[in-house]
Scaffold this active site. Structure first.
Site, short mmCIF file in Angstrom:
data_model
loop_
_atom_site.label_atom_id
_atom_site.label_comp_id
_atom_site.label_asym_id
_atom_site.label_seq_id
_atom_site.Cartn_x
_atom_site.Cartn_y
_atom_site.Cartn_z
N GLU A 129 4.43 -4.98 7.64
CA GLU A 129 3.66 -3.88 8.24
C GLU A 129 4.06 -3.53 9.67
OE1 GLU A 129 2.28 -6.27 6.36
OE2 GLU A 129 0.78 -5.37 5.03
N GLU A 146 -0.77 -9.22 -0.19
CA GLU A 146 -2.21 -9.47 0.06
C GLU A 146 -3.00 -9.54 -1.25
OE1 GLU A 146 -2.06 -6.19 2.86
OE2 GLU A 146 -2.93 -7.49 4.41
N GLY A 159 0.50 -4.91 1.14
CA GLY A 159 -0.69 -4.98 0.30
C GLY A 159 -0.45 -5.70 -1.01
N ALA A 172 0.87 -1.17 0.00
CA ALA A 172 0.00 0.00 0.00
C ALA A 172 0.90 1.22 0.00
CB ALA A 172 -0.89 -0.02 1.23
C1 HXC Z 1 4.90 4.23 -1.64
C2 HXC Z 1 6.72 3.22 -2.61
C3 HXC Z 1 6.41 2.01 -1.95
C4 HXC Z 1 5.24 1.97 -1.11
C5 HXC Z 1 8.18 1.72 -3.11
N1 HXC Z 1 7.82 2.99 -3.31
N2 HXC Z 1 7.35 1.09 -2.28
N3 HXC Z 1 5.96 4.33 -2.45
N4 HXC Z 1 4.55 3.11 -0.99
N5 HXC Z 1 4.86 0.86 -0.50
C6 HXC Z 1 8.49 4.00 -4.13
C7 HXC Z 1 9.71 4.56 -3.43
O1 HXC Z 1 9.34 5.57 -2.52
C8 HXC Z 1 10.49 5.11 -4.61
O2 HXC Z 1 9.89 6.33 -5.00
C9 HXC Z 1 10.19 4.08 -5.72
O3 HXC Z 1 8.99 3.42 -5.32
C10 HXC Z 1 11.29 3.04 -5.86
O4 HXC Z 1 11.49 2.44 -4.59
P1 HXC Z 1 12.92 2.36 -3.86
O5 HXC Z 1 12.67 2.23 -2.42
O6 HXC Z 1 13.79 3.49 -4.31
O7 HXC Z 1 13.49 1.02 -4.48
P2 HXC Z 1 14.52 0.01 -3.80
O8 HXC Z 1 15.60 0.75 -3.08
O9 HXC Z 1 14.89 -0.95 -4.88
O10 HXC Z 1 13.68 -0.77 -2.70
C11 HXC Z 1 12.61 -1.61 -3.05
C12 HXC Z 1 11.77 -1.95 -1.78
C13 HXC Z 1 11.40 -0.64 -1.08
C14 HXC Z 1 12.62 -2.84 -0.86
C15 HXC Z 1 10.56 -2.73 -2.25
O11 HXC Z 1 10.80 0.23 -2.04
C16 HXC Z 1 10.44 -0.83 0.05
O12 HXC Z 1 10.83 -1.28 1.13
N6 HXC Z 1 9.18 -0.43 -0.16
C17 HXC Z 1 8.18 -0.49 0.88
C18 HXC Z 1 7.78 -1.91 1.12
C19 HXC Z 1 6.73 -2.01 2.24
O13 HXC Z 1 7.02 -1.72 3.40
N7 HXC Z 1 5.50 -2.40 1.87
C20 HXC Z 1 4.43 -2.55 2.79
C21 HXC Z 1 3.70 -1.27 2.94
S1 HXC Z 1 2.44 -1.38 4.19
P3 HXC Z 1 10.78 7.65 -5.19
O14 HXC Z 1 9.76 8.72 -5.49
O15 HXC Z 1 11.53 7.84 -3.94
O16 HXC Z 1 11.64 7.29 -6.38
C22 HXC Z 1 1.16 -2.09 3.42
C23 HXC Z 1 -0.11 -2.16 4.23
C24 HXC Z 1 -1.23 -2.87 3.52
O17 HXC Z 1 1.22 -2.52 2.33
C25 HXC Z 1 -2.54 -2.71 4.28
C26 HXC Z 1 -3.10 -1.35 4.27
C27 HXC Z 1 -4.42 -1.21 4.95
#
Ligand code: HXC
Length: 259
Positions: A135, A115, A112, A67
């Site tokens: 999360e 999911e 997400g 998400a």
């Molecule tokens: C918003 C995201 C994102 C996310 C990546 N991006 N994941 N933006 N939300 N979940 C964006 C980054 O900000 C970045 O934008 C671009 O995508 C590329 O990502 P990088 O981080 O630069 O890439 P990398 O270094 O290769 O790392 C990849 C990654 C990392 C390990 C997947 O992006 C990451 O940890 N993402 C978050 C993963 C996460 O925690 N997901 C769970 C979220 S909670 P910019 O603009 O900086 O270039 C969730 C809750 C669900 O999902 C339920 C809700 C109710």
């Protein structure tokens, strides 16, 4: 075909392909993306030519990286609950489609994104697939069905381990725990999905749909009721021409051509 801002939908020769198309943000799920997925799934549900749904992420880095954390960072408790509900409603629409669905998981499927893959009936991953529910490391919990669907797919103990530790698993471990059905090299992912789609499409469509109903509805019921549901759906197959077509073909040693 309907046009969407953040996803692509293609329905061709019975196969609906939904692509989450925000590769720069690793296909992160904002409210806008969720709304587009929901509307696209409505189109698939209404399209009687669609027999299988394939879900994938654009780009070679991620299926869906979760998400949208930037959007979630400012939510109030009530808005958080509404966001979770919107995702759950959308993913349940996918899970509740009559037709089977396959997630093609290339790269990150986190939070997400994991999911979304869990809402599909079958998950095929590339060797680059990385799945997890990170999360709790963000001070939240899985909110698009992860606490429930992950537990049902890999078992409660494994789901608790993965969710409590936020550990991201590689493709081979995901395969071993049943989180992925199959793992192939990246360049073989599309062909592997196509092969699975074709294997499903060769079968009697009404029987595939009834099998999904029996499994998904039955699992929610006490065993005796679930077996009664199976018997009812089994009986219903005999009211469809495909039962005669399938059995006659077997007896005549020919290949069935199902309706
Ligand atoms: C918003 C995201 C994102 C996310 C990546 N991006 N994941 N933006 N939300 N979940 C964006 C980054 O900000 C970045 O934008 C671009 O995508 C590329 O990502 P990088 O981080 O630069 O890439 P990398 O270094 O290769 O790392 C990849 C990654 C990392 C390990 C997947 O992006 C990451 O940890 N993402 C978050 C993963 C996460 O925690 N997901 C769970 C979220 S909670 P910019 O603009 O900086 O270039 C969730 C809750 C669900 O999902 C339920 C809700 C109710």
């Amino acid at each position: 075909m309907a046009e969407f801002e953040t996803v692509l939908l293609d329905v061709n020769a019975g196969v609906a392909t939904l692509t989450i198309n925000q590769p720069k943000a690793l296909n992160a799920l904002s409210s806008a993306v969720l709304a587009d997925i929901s509307a696209a799934v409505d189109v698939v549900a209404a399209d009687k030519s669609a027999r299988v749904l394939v879900i994938k992420g654009a780009g070679d880095k991620a299926f869906v990286a979760g998400a949208n954390i930037k959007e979630m960072s400012e939510l109030s408790p009530a808005e958080g609950e509404a966001f979770s509900k919107a995702g759950n409603d959308t993913f349940s629409k996918i899970a509740n489609l009559d037709i089977p669905s396959i997630a093609a998981v290339n790269g990150f499927a986190l939070g997400g994104g994991s999911e979304l893959a869990l809402a599909a009936d079958i998950r095929i991953g590339s060797t680059t697939a990385r799945l997890g529910q990170p999360e709790v490391g963000l001070g939240i919990i899985p909110g698009f069905g992860g606490t429930q669907r992950l537990s049902r797919i890999v078992g409660i103990a494994k789901a608790k381990e993965l969710i409590y530790t936020a550990r991201i698993v590689k493709a081979d471990e995901a395969l071993n725990m049943g989180l992925l059905n199959q793992v192939v090299e990246v360049e073989e992912l599309e062909a592997a999905v196509e092969k699975m789609v074709n294997a499903i499409m060769k079968q009697a469509p009404n029987s595939v749909i009834a099998s999904k109903q029996a499994i998904d509805q039955g699992i929610e019921l006490p065993l005796a009721d679930a077996l009664a549901l199976e018997a009812k759906l089994f009986g219903e197959q005999f009211a469809h021409p495909n039962q005669k077509i399938g059995m006659t073909a077997f007896i005549e040693k020919s290949a069935p051509t199902f309706e």
